[in-house]
Motif scaffolding. Structure first.
Motif, short mmCIF file in Angstrom:
data_model
loop_
_atom_site.label_atom_id
_atom_site.label_comp_id
_atom_site.label_asym_id
_atom_site.label_seq_id
_atom_site.Cartn_x
_atom_site.Cartn_y
_atom_site.Cartn_z
N ASN A 7 -44.01 -20.62 -3.38
CA ASN A 7 -43.50 -19.57 -2.51
C ASN A 7 -42.86 -20.19 -1.27
N ILE A 8 -41.63 -19.76 -1.00
CA ILE A 8 -40.81 -20.37 0.06
C ILE A 8 -40.53 -19.38 1.18
N ALA A 9 -40.52 -19.88 2.42
CA ALA A 9 -40.04 -19.10 3.56
C ALA A 9 -38.92 -19.90 4.24
N ILE A 10 -37.92 -19.20 4.74
CA ILE A 10 -36.83 -19.83 5.49
C ILE A 10 -36.83 -19.24 6.89
N VAL A 11 -36.92 -20.11 7.90
CA VAL A 11 -36.90 -19.66 9.29
C VAL A 11 -35.72 -20.32 9.99
N ASP A 12 -34.67 -19.54 10.23
CA ASP A 12 -33.46 -20.09 10.84
C ASP A 12 -32.68 -18.94 11.47
N ASP A 13 -32.10 -19.18 12.64
CA ASP A 13 -31.40 -18.08 13.32
C ASP A 13 -29.92 -18.00 12.93
N HIS A 14 -29.51 -18.80 11.95
CA HIS A 14 -28.12 -18.73 11.49
C HIS A 14 -28.08 -18.12 10.09
N PRO A 15 -27.54 -16.93 9.93
CA PRO A 15 -27.49 -16.26 8.62
C PRO A 15 -26.83 -17.11 7.54
N ILE A 16 -25.82 -17.89 7.93
CA ILE A 16 -25.10 -18.68 6.92
C ILE A 16 -25.99 -19.77 6.33
N VAL A 17 -26.91 -20.31 7.14
CA VAL A 17 -27.86 -21.32 6.66
C VAL A 17 -28.83 -20.67 5.67
N ILE A 18 -29.31 -19.50 6.03
CA ILE A 18 -30.24 -18.78 5.15
C ILE A 18 -29.56 -18.46 3.82
N GLU A 19 -28.34 -17.96 3.88
CA GLU A 19 -27.63 -17.61 2.64
C GLU A 19 -27.38 -18.85 1.78
N GLY A 20 -27.03 -19.94 2.42
CA GLY A 20 -26.79 -21.19 1.69
C GLY A 20 -28.04 -21.69 1.00
N LEU A 21 -29.18 -21.62 1.69
CA LEU A 21 -30.43 -22.05 1.09
C LEU A 21 -30.85 -21.12 -0.05
N LYS A 22 -30.58 -19.84 0.10
CA LYS A 22 -30.90 -18.90 -0.98
C LYS A 22 -30.16 -19.28 -2.26
N ILE A 23 -28.88 -19.62 -2.10
CA ILE A 23 -28.07 -20.01 -3.26
C ILE A 23 -28.62 -21.28 -3.89
N LEU A 24 -28.94 -22.26 -3.04
CA LEU A 24 -29.48 -23.54 -3.54
C LEU A 24 -30.79 -23.31 -4.28
N LEU A 25 -31.73 -22.62 -3.63
CA LEU A 25 -33.06 -22.48 -4.21
C LEU A 25 -33.07 -21.62 -5.46
N SER A 26 -32.12 -20.70 -5.57
CA SER A 26 -32.06 -19.84 -6.76
C SER A 26 -31.71 -20.65 -8.01
N SER A 27 -31.13 -21.83 -7.80
CA SER A 27 -30.75 -22.67 -8.95
C SER A 27 -31.88 -23.61 -9.37
N LEU A 28 -32.97 -23.61 -8.62
CA LEU A 28 -34.09 -24.51 -8.93
C LEU A 28 -35.24 -23.73 -9.54
N ASP A 29 -35.88 -24.32 -10.53
CA ASP A 29 -37.01 -23.67 -11.20
C ASP A 29 -38.25 -23.67 -10.31
N ASN A 30 -39.14 -22.75 -10.57
CA ASN A 30 -40.47 -22.71 -9.95
C ASN A 30 -40.48 -22.43 -8.45
N LEU A 31 -39.36 -21.95 -7.92
CA LEU A 31 -39.30 -21.64 -6.49
C LEU A 31 -38.96 -20.17 -6.29
N THR A 32 -39.71 -19.50 -5.43
CA THR A 32 -39.46 -18.10 -5.13
C THR A 32 -39.35 -17.92 -3.62
N ILE A 33 -38.22 -17.40 -3.16
CA ILE A 33 -38.06 -17.13 -1.73
C ILE A 33 -38.78 -15.83 -1.41
N LYS A 34 -39.85 -15.94 -0.65
CA LYS A 34 -40.67 -14.78 -0.32
C LYS A 34 -40.18 -14.06 0.93
#
Length: 211
Positions: A7-34
């Motif tokens: 289970n993953i959390a992203i803490v960042d005040d830049h929306p573009i960073v959050i969106e970029g990490l969402k795209i990256l993590l969605s391509s990796l197995d066994n990871l869920t952005i909570k």
């Protein structure tokens, strides 16, 4: 990746960073952005904080210093993997994050592959760095990251006044301590930092961003 869902959390005040990490993590197995948050205080209002496995933590948040936040999280939940993110690779900042319990440090300019590799390494219990930060660490010598001693509140007060050029007597007057007590603290600081004199002590403090 290990055979478990993380289970993953992203803490960042830049929306573009959050969106970029969402795209990256969605391509990796066994990871869920909570959860994704744009400030540090929201993290402690999150009811399932204890169930998180990994937190991507921006070093510079609008409401709280990421270095301090890292320490708070680790004191409460030492098993959570914290990967610090920043646009800066300043030596003192990296050292402070690792000293406060971060499991890795990535620049936001790092490649998707570097982020992926760092997640894997951190979950395996290794310190994880993107390439540019790793080069900085190699020049620093990783052992340096572990030798910065913890200071008491009083020691920090005295060190701050020493940095301001105050004499033992002036510190004694300012803090309402005996001259002998301040002398003892000064001697203990030299011993803690394994330096010979005040000049070496203040140089080490300045170089490593301790105060």
């Amino acid at each position: 990746m290990m055979n478990k869902n993380y289970n993953i959390a992203i803490v960042d005040d830049h929306p573009i960073v959050i969106e970029g990490l969402k795209i990256l993590l969605s391509s990796l197995d066994n990871l869920t952005i909570k959860v994704c948050m744009n400030n540090g205080n929201s993290l402690f209002g999150y009811n399932d904080l204890a169930k998180l496995d990994v937190i991507f933590l921006d070093v510079f948040l609008p409401d709280i210093n990421g270095i301090d936040l890292c320490l708070k999280i680790k004191k409460l939940y030492p098993k959570i993997v914290i990967l610090a993110m920043s646009s800066q690779s300043e030596r003192s900042i990296v050292m402070q994050m690792i000293k406060n319990g971060a499991n890795g440090y990535l620049l936001k300019s790092a490649s998707l592959e570097e982020f992926s590799n760092c997640i894997h390494s951190a979950l395996e219990g290794k310190l994880a760095f993107c390439n540019e930060v790793q080069e900085l660490i190699n020049r620093t010598d990783i052992t340096d990251l572990k030798v910065i001693p913890r200071l008491t509140v009083r020691e920090k007060e005295i060190l701050t006044l020493l940095k301001q050029g105050k004499s033992t007597q002036e510190i004694s007057d300012t803090l309402f301590l005996s001259f002998l007590t301040v002398q003892t603290h000064r001697r203990n600081l030299l011993n803690k930092f394994q330096v010979k004199n005040l000049i070496e002590l203040l140089n080490f403090v300045n170089e490593n961003g301790i105060l």
